[in-house]
Design a protein around this motif. Structure first.
Motif, PDB file in Angstrom:
ATOM      1  N   ARG A  33      -0.297   9.095   1.149  1.00 56.50           N
ATOM      2  CA  ARG A  33      -1.370   9.792   0.440  1.00 56.50           C
ATOM      3  C   ARG A  33      -0.857  10.468  -0.834  1.00 56.50           C
ATOM      4  N   GLU A  34       0.317  11.052  -0.735  1.00 61.39           N
ATOM      5  CA  GLU A  34       0.902  11.702  -1.908  1.00 61.39           C
ATOM      6  C   GLU A  34       1.213  10.667  -2.984  1.00 61.39           C
ATOM      7  N   ALA A  68      -1.268   3.351   6.645  1.00 60.87           N
ATOM      8  CA  ALA A  68      -1.132   2.364   5.568  1.00 60.87           C
ATOM      9  C   ALA A  68      -2.405   2.342   4.730  1.00 60.87           C
ATOM     10  N   TRP A  69      -2.230   2.153   3.435  1.00 57.61           N
ATOM     11  CA  TRP A  69      -3.342   2.126   2.496  1.00 57.61           C
ATOM     12  C   TRP A  69      -3.241   0.906   1.591  1.00 57.61           C
ATOM     13  N   ALA A  91      -8.491   3.317  -3.417  1.00 61.91           N
ATOM     14  CA  ALA A  91      -7.594   3.073  -2.280  1.00 61.91           C
ATOM     15  C   ALA A  91      -8.387   3.185  -0.987  1.00 61.91           C
ATOM     16  N   GLN A  92      -8.100   2.306  -0.050  1.00 57.55           N
ATOM     17  CA  GLN A  92      -8.757   2.316   1.257  1.00 57.55           C
ATOM     18  C   GLN A  92      -7.699   2.273   2.354  1.00 57.55           C
ATOM     19  N   ARG A  93      -7.888   3.104   3.356  1.00 59.91           N
ATOM     20  CA  ARG A  93      -6.949   3.173   4.477  1.00 59.91           C
ATOM     21  C   ARG A  93      -7.172   2.009   5.435  1.00 59.91           C
ATOM     22  N   ASP A 143     -11.302   7.825   4.556  1.00 60.77           N
ATOM     23  CA  ASP A 143     -10.494   6.618   4.447  1.00 60.77           C
ATOM     24  C   ASP A 143     -10.504   6.027   3.041  1.00 60.77           C
ATOM     25  N   PHE A 144     -11.059   6.780   2.077  1.00 60.06           N
ATOM     26  CA  PHE A 144     -11.093   6.320   0.690  1.00 60.06           C
ATOM     27  C   PHE A 144     -10.551   7.397  -0.246  1.00 60.06           C
TER      28      PHE A 144
END
Length: 208
Positions: free
Chosen positions: A26-27, A56-57, A75-77, A101-102
């Protein structure tokens, strides 16, 4: 000029900076997104897979033909326990602003609306359809590979190798494999040549 984007970052440079400076996925996504928004993205379109030990993304980005809204990313998880495959085509579809999740660019929605690539009255933003012509070659350059991996990890889904076009929604973003995969299973996916199907590259002219 100070404050003016120069389309500085390609995906490889973004990856290097994120690996140097970030502790988790995420960072890394947040940092790469900030760099794109400030300095611009130099690419017609790229996908990065960003992961740590917990999640994971899928991170997708492209340049936009506008001086103010010059770049966009989303980005989507990938759900826990599922398999995602990228193959030279954007795979993220509907962007869900309220979903945890986005993650996405602050330039995304206003930029696409200004360009006329998306209208809020038309419904949710479909990232692939808004920024891409689908497959840049034909529907089977990328999506045939997507089909093959998803079908191999879970043939119970009965996915078809034939689709209407590059915007098809026949293939889910990710799937849960029929059984747990080990390292050898993953290697086998990379080594696959469509053996046992009508597209077998080890037979006939395609085999050389």
């Amino acid at each position: 000029k100070t404050g003016q984007h120069i389309r500085l970052f390609f995906s490889s440079e973004l990856s290097r900076v994120a690996l140097e400076r970030c502790k988790d996925a995420r960072e890394a996504i947040a940092l790469m997104g900030e760099l794109i928004e400030e300095y611009g993205c130099y690419s017609t379109g790229e996908t990065l897979l960003v992961a740590d030990e917990n999640e994971a993304w899928v991170f997708e980005m492209c340049a936009l033909p506008d001086d103010e809204y010059h770049s966009a990313w989303v980005a989507q998880r990938v759900p826990d326990g599922q398999v995602f495959v990228a193959a030279n085509e954007f795979r993220i579809r509907e962007v869900k602003p309220d979903s945890p999740d986005f993650m996405y660019s602050k330039l995304l929605f206003p930029g696409l609306e200004k360009l006329g690539w998306w209208d809020p009255q038309d419904g949710p933003l479909d990232w692939l359809r808004a920024v891409s012509p689908g497959e840049y070659n034909h529907p089977y350059y990328s999506l045939r590979r997507v089909w093959r991996v998803l079908d191999r990890v879970n043939p119970d889904l009965g996915l078809s190798p034939w689709v209407k076009d590059g915007y098809t929604e026949d293939y889910p973003f990710s799937v849960r494999p029929r059984r747990s995969l080990d390292v050898r299973d993953v290697f086998a996916l990379y080594r696959d040549h469509y053996e046992g199907t009508q597209f077998d590259l080890t037979q006939g002219v395609a085999a050389g």
